[in-house]
Design a protein around this motif. Structure first.
Motif, PDB file in Angstrom:
ATOM      1  N   GLN A 236      36.654  13.556   2.084  1.00  0.00           N
ATOM      2  CA  GLN A 236      37.329  14.816   2.393  1.00  0.00           C
ATOM      3  C   GLN A 236      38.830  14.739   2.121  1.00  0.00           C
ATOM      4  N   VAL A 237      39.435  13.605   2.481  1.00  0.00           N
ATOM      5  CA  VAL A 237      40.872  13.437   2.227  1.00  0.00           C
ATOM      6  C   VAL A 237      41.141  13.411   0.724  1.00  0.00           C
ATOM      7  N   LEU A 238      40.338  12.663   0.000  1.00  0.00           N
ATOM      8  CA  LEU A 238      40.534  12.557  -1.444  1.00  0.00           C
ATOM      9  C   LEU A 238      40.320  13.904  -2.142  1.00  0.00           C
ATOM     10  N   LEU A 239      39.342  14.663  -1.658  1.00  0.00           N
ATOM     11  CA  LEU A 239      39.100  15.991  -2.221  1.00  0.00           C
ATOM     12  C   LEU A 239      40.270  16.930  -1.940  1.00  0.00           C
ATOM     13  N   VAL A 266      39.080   3.550  -1.188  1.00  0.00           N
ATOM     14  CA  VAL A 266      40.121   3.316  -0.188  1.00  0.00           C
ATOM     15  C   VAL A 266      41.292   2.553  -0.808  1.00  0.00           C
ATOM     16  N   ASN A 267      41.017   1.334  -1.225  1.00  0.00           N
ATOM     17  CA  ASN A 267      42.095   0.526  -1.814  1.00  0.00           C
ATOM     18  C   ASN A 267      42.608   1.110  -3.123  1.00  0.00           C
ATOM     19  N   GLY A 268      41.734   1.830  -3.815  1.00  0.00           N
ATOM     20  CA  GLY A 268      42.132   2.420  -5.089  1.00  0.00           C
ATOM     21  C   GLY A 268      43.117   3.569  -4.956  1.00  0.00           C
ATOM     22  N   TYR A 269      43.287   4.073  -3.736  1.00  0.00           N
ATOM     23  CA  TYR A 269      44.193   5.218  -3.521  1.00  0.00           C
ATOM     24  C   TYR A 269      45.216   4.912  -2.431  1.00  0.00           C
ATOM     25  N   LYS A 270      45.634   3.653  -2.353  1.00  0.00           N
ATOM     26  CA  LYS A 270      46.592   3.244  -1.314  1.00  0.00           C
ATOM     27  C   LYS A 270      47.897   4.028  -1.397  1.00  0.00           C
ATOM     28  N   LEU A 276      43.923   6.125   4.533  1.00  0.00           N
ATOM     29  CA  LEU A 276      42.469   6.084   4.376  1.00  0.00           C
ATOM     30  C   LEU A 276      41.810   4.919   5.102  1.00  0.00           C
ATOM     31  N   LEU A 277      42.386   3.736   5.018  1.00  0.00           N
ATOM     32  CA  LEU A 277      41.754   2.575   5.641  1.00  0.00           C
ATOM     33  C   LEU A 277      41.657   2.748   7.146  1.00  0.00           C
ATOM     34  N   ASN A 278      42.737   3.199   7.771  1.00  0.00           N
ATOM     35  CA  ASN A 278      42.716   3.421   9.223  1.00  0.00           C
ATOM     36  C   ASN A 278      41.712   4.502   9.594  1.00  0.00           C
TER      37      ASN A 278
END
Length: 288
Positions: A236-239, A266-270, A276-278
């Motif tokens: 959802q965040v990435l969208l 996740v790591n790909g969009y740091k 995202l990780l949290n």
């Protein structure tokens, strides 16, 4: 009229003769105190059966087949009634039927250990199920074959039909259902609640066509709380940031390993989405 005896028969019998030898037997086979409690609670009548004439011979039958006391005890813990029936009546006959059909012993052992009640079916009916599973195109040498057998022996006709109806409510045709079953027999083993909740999420929450799930029925078995919802929260965040396409593959999203998902989404969009990780870990932790 005589008043009912308030004490169960087991409590008034001689524990040194009827109870302790059976407890000692289970302990000698590696059972813990909680294991013994579970075995007896799930099948109290086991304490009324003869240790020498029933329990030990039945235990030895399974031990001889598995060639493992550990697997035998695991089977007893899952379904302790295996020790109160004569295994030569149904279990042995149904094992033979699977072997005659070309099912590898390792697959038979896995089914027997995980779902021993599947072998309690009347032999004639069990063979009918085997023939039906073969006609569906299942290969006896593959692991899906015993899973399909498990599905068809593990529920009543009415329960089977209710699950068929559950899928039809999401627009699946008879052909869709059988296609899904041949791809993943587990889709008919999941509970109706599980089926409805997962389909609701994919169709109503994510806006996907239900026919897509029929082609990938493995998705139905994934945990909503532990996998689908945490991963979808990342999506959802990435969208929202326009970083991924809204029609991204459900297989890529949900069937990939944890390591692959984290690396790709996740790591790909740091830099673009450092939260995202949290967010992901929070959702996973909430699932318990």
């Amino acid at each position: 009229m005589a008043s009912p005896n308030p004490k169960p028969q087991l409590l008034v019998s001689d524990p040194d003769k009827s109870l302790l030898p059976k407890l000692h037997f289970f302990y000698s086979k590696g059972a813990s105190n909680p294991d013994v409690v579970k075995i007896i609670a799930s099948c109290p009548v086991i304490l009324k059966r003869s240790l020498e004439n029933q329990i030990i011979p039945s235990f030895n039958f399974f031990k001889d087949f598995f060639q493992s006391e550990e697997m035998t005890m695991a089977t007893v813990k899952r379904f302790s009634r295996v020790l109160i029936v004569n295994p030569h009546i149904c279990v042995e006959s149904n094992i033979n039927a699977l072997q005659e059909s070309g099912v590898p012993k390792s697959n038979i052992a896995a089914l027997l250990s995980l779902q021993p009640r599947a072998f309690m079916v009347r032999p004639n009916h069990f063979r009918e199920i085997l023939e039906e599973v073969k006609k569906m195109g299942f290969d006896p040498s593959k692991t899906r074959f015993p899973t399909a057998v498990q599905a068809m022996t593990g529920m009543s006709k009415s329960t089977w039909e209710r699950k068929i109806d559950a899928y039809k409510r999401w627009g699946w045709s008879e052909e869709d259902i059988w296609l899904a079953f041949t791809k993943s027999p587990w889709c008919m083993i999941y509970s109706e609640d599980k089926i409805m909740a997962t389909m609701d999420f994919f169709v109503n929450k994510m806006g996907r066509e239900s026919s897509l799930i029929a082609n990938r029925p493995f998705l139905i078995g994934l945990s909503l709380e532990k996998r689908i919802i945490p991963r979808y929260s990342v999506v959802q965040v990435l969208l929202s940031k326009g970083l991924i396409d809204k029609d991204i593959s459900l297989v890529v999203l949900f069937e990939s390993t944890e390591k692959m998902f984290l690396e790709k989404f996740v790591n790909g969009y740091k830099e673009e989405a450092p939260q995202l990780l949290n967010l992901y870990q929070e959702k996973v932790n909430l699932s318990g």
